[in-house]
Scaffold this active site. Structure first.
Site, PDB file in Angstrom:
ATOM      1  N   ARG A   1       0.809  -1.219   0.000  1.00  0.00           N
ATOM      2  CA  ARG A   1       0.000   0.000   0.000  1.00  0.00           C
ATOM      3  C   ARG A   1       0.848   1.279   0.000  1.00  0.00           C
ATOM      4  O   ARG A   1       0.542   2.227  -0.700  1.00  0.00           O
ATOM      5  CB  ARG A   1      -0.891  -0.007   1.247  1.00  0.00           C
TER       6      ARG A   1
ATOM      7  N   CYS B   1     -26.614  -4.025  -7.688  1.00  0.00           N
ATOM      8  CA  CYS B   1     -27.834  -4.297  -6.945  1.00  0.00           C
ATOM      9  C   CYS B   1     -27.554  -4.760  -5.526  1.00  0.00           C
ATOM     10  O   CYS B   1     -27.800  -5.925  -5.169  1.00  0.00           O
ATOM     11  CB  CYS B   1     -28.664  -5.321  -7.707  1.00  0.00           C
ATOM     12  N   GLU B   2     -26.955  -3.895  -4.756  1.00  0.00           N
ATOM     13  CA  GLU B   2     -26.691  -4.166  -3.334  1.00  0.00           C
ATOM     14  C   GLU B   2     -26.680  -2.815  -2.631  1.00  0.00           C
ATOM     15  O   GLU B   2     -26.072  -1.862  -3.137  1.00  0.00           O
ATOM     16  CB  GLU B   2     -25.281  -4.765  -3.133  1.00  0.00           C
TER      17      GLU B   2
HETATM   18  N1  LLP Z   1       3.135  -9.072   3.239  1.00  0.00           N
HETATM   19  C1  LLP Z   1       2.153  -9.921   3.546  1.00  0.00           C
HETATM   20  C2  LLP Z   1       2.474 -11.270   3.991  1.00  0.00           C
HETATM   21  C3  LLP Z   1       0.812  -9.499   3.442  1.00  0.00           C
HETATM   22  O1  LLP Z   1      -0.166 -10.340   3.765  1.00  0.00           O
HETATM   23  C4  LLP Z   1       0.519  -8.183   3.008  1.00  0.00           C
HETATM   24  C5  LLP Z   1      -0.869  -7.717   2.894  1.00  0.00           C
HETATM   25  C6  LLP Z   1       1.598  -7.343   2.674  1.00  0.00           C
HETATM   26  C7  LLP Z   1       2.884  -7.817   2.815  1.00  0.00           C
HETATM   27  C8  LLP Z   1       1.409  -5.944   2.178  1.00  0.00           C
HETATM   28  O2  LLP Z   1       0.790  -5.144   3.126  1.00  0.00           O
HETATM   29  P1  LLP Z   1       0.674  -3.560   2.893  1.00  0.00           P
HETATM   30  O3  LLP Z   1       2.066  -3.001   2.900  1.00  0.00           O
HETATM   31  O4  LLP Z   1       0.010  -3.355   1.592  1.00  0.00           O
HETATM   32  O5  LLP Z   1      -0.135  -3.083   4.028  1.00  0.00           O
HETATM   33  N2  LLP Z   1      -7.310  -5.601   1.078  1.00  0.00           N
HETATM   34  C9  LLP Z   1      -6.952  -4.887   2.283  1.00  0.00           C
HETATM   35  C10 LLP Z   1      -5.500  -5.073   2.657  1.00  0.00           C
HETATM   36  C11 LLP Z   1      -5.117  -6.526   2.818  1.00  0.00           C
HETATM   37  C12 LLP Z   1      -3.650  -6.724   3.095  1.00  0.00           C
HETATM   38  C13 LLP Z   1      -3.277  -8.153   2.979  1.00  0.00           C
HETATM   39  N3  LLP Z   1      -1.888  -8.432   3.191  1.00  0.00           N
HETATM   40  C14 LLP Z   1      -7.304  -3.425   2.105  1.00  0.00           C
HETATM   41  O6  LLP Z   1      -7.841  -3.050   1.059  1.00  0.00           O
HETATM   42  O7  LLP Z   1      -7.095  -2.632   3.015  1.00  0.00           O
END
Ligand code: LLP
Length: 416
Positions: free
Chosen positions: A276, A346-347
């Site tokens: 992110r 449709c939600e």
């Molecule tokens: N490493 C692992 C093992 C992970 O499971 C994840 C994210 C990352 C790195 C990267 O994390 P970041 O730096 O992006 O925070 N869909 C959700 C976020 C799910 C994150 C899953 N794992 C959302 O939209 O907020």
């Protein structure tokens, strides 16, 4: 922060007018800024310059080939979680030596392919998985490097669906079990168990949970070393939060200065997996107002993008700023009205923003949903048989189509 700015009341991505992009490519449209993407990668790289970690971009955040390629060209590795991501990672041209593979449910086939492709590490999440990787590596007559993913049992202060390092989450292995694995590592003849991995959650805005988890893990590494197990790699995961509304997340520099003193207590090489932080602010979703619907209780701006294009508001109650592409800020503020910005699906959960103020919003106007670079297009679906949107990458005044809009034929391509 990012390269989406107003010029003469018109929203631009770098040097390109978003309105022009919408006219040319249609809506909904994901628009990415190459400069925002690369500069966020560099921010992390520079903040951790003193230890030169391997930065494996977590491609689940946005696995579009052009985005991955741009980062790979900058020197990034990739963090993957499936055979599909491995396929994309190799297509993006990353060296397999820079691929790390996490996830609780890797299949035998996925493991076999990843070993054959000579990826760097599996981040192992359970003993049965460890046994399976050992078996597959044996069959292939090779030694495979693995890291044990620790569940450090800390609360990450983020949405409950995206914490991963708390005892009750399905991820990682507790310290006691992990300790046994290391001390009995000779049992796993085809594995080189030489790393530790942690990832405590996502969108974490303050450093405290990271510090807590890292202290525990570093203490554990020291314990292992006094028992003769050498830990050569520590993967500290991702999780850095970004600004969606009023959060004040730690910067890359603040994060680095909080954790570097802890990491410097051990000799292990550091890997990290931000997703992110790198791509989140590098993308917006442009959508057109289809109808303005007024009801006795609410005003709705019904737009042409829905929860299939951006599920974060529906799934996590996530906030994304929504800006008019043509700013009406010069209009009389008496024209301010409050809208729920909703999609055509449709939600009732199909909304992009609730109770948002706009000046003079009308049918046909373009809106820009901000901060959708991460977990926007990568979580998109065809729900309601909607076509997944196209995406463009802007680089200064240049524009490249990086994903074409799907067609109806695409919708049924895999059906028999
Ligand atoms: N490493 C692992 C093992 C992970 O499971 C994840 C994210 C990352 C790195 C990267 O994390 P970041 O730096 O992006 O925070 N869909 C959700 C976020 C799910 C994150 C899953 N794992 C959302 O939209 O907020």
């Amino acid at each position: 922060m990012h390269d989406f700015n107003y010029k003469h009341n018109n929203l631009y991505c770098e040097a390109v007018s978003i309105e022009k992009l919408a006219e040319k490519y249609g809506t909904p449209l994901y628009v990415y800024s190459r400069n925002t993407l690369i500069s966020h990668y560099r921010k992390i790289k520079e903040a951790f310059g003193s230890i030169s970690p391997l930065i494996c971009y977590s491609m689940k955040a946005n696995s579009n080939l052009s985005i991955c390629k741009a980062l790979v060209k900058e020197g990034a590795g990739l963090d993957i979680v499936s055979g599909g991501e491995l396929y994309r990672a190799l297509k993006a041209g990353v060296s397999p030596k820079k691929i790390v593979y996490a996830g609780v449910g890797k299949t035998e086939k996925e493991i076999e392919t990843a070993i054959k492709r000579r990826i760097s590490f599996f981040n192992v999440e359970s003993i049965p998985e460890l046994r399976l990787i050992n078996k597959v590596a044996g069959t292939l007559g090779t030694q495979q490097k693995v890291a044990i993913r620790i569940n450090p049992d800390v609360k990450a202060k983020t949405h409950k669906y995206i914490t991963t390092g708390h005892g009750e989450n399905k991820f990682g292995i507790d310290f006691e079990t992990a300790g046994k694995i290391f001390l009995e590592r000779a049992r796993y003849k085809n594995l080189n168990i030489s790393g530790i991995h942690m990832h405590i959650g996502s969108q974490i805005v303050d450093s405290e949970p990271f510090i807590k988890a890292m202290k525990r893990v570093v203490g554990f590494i020291k314990y292992l070393e006094t028992h003769g197990a050498e830990i050569r790699w520590l993967n500290i995961g991702g999780g850095l939060g970004i600004i969606y509304s009023k959060e004040r997340p730690q910067t890359a520099k603040e994060y680095a200065s909080a954790i570097l003193p802890i990491l410097k207590k051990i000799k292990a090489n550091i890997i990290m997996e931000p997703g992110r932080f790198i791509v989140g602010n590098a993308g917006v979703m442009v959508t057109r107002v289809q109808y303005i619907k007024e009801t006795p209780s609410k005003n709705f701006a019904i737009v042409d993008a829905g929860m299939n294009d951006l599920i974060r508001p529906s799934l996590y109650g996530a906030y994304h700023e929504i800006l008019p592409v043509r700013s009406h800020s010069y209009l009389n503020s008496k024209d301010v009205r409050v809208f729920d910005v909703v999609g055509p699906i449709c939600e009732s959960g199909d909304f992009l923003g609730k109770d948002r103020k706009f000046v003079g919003l009308k049918e046909g106007d373009l809106l820009s949903v901000m901060g959708i670079g991460a977990y926007g297009s990568s979580m998109a679906s065809n729900y309601n048989s909607r076509l997944r949107a196209s995406g463009v990458m802007v680089d200064g005044s240049k524009v490249k189509l990086i994903r074409r809009r799907e067609t109806y034929e695409d919708l049924i391509r895999a059906e028999l």
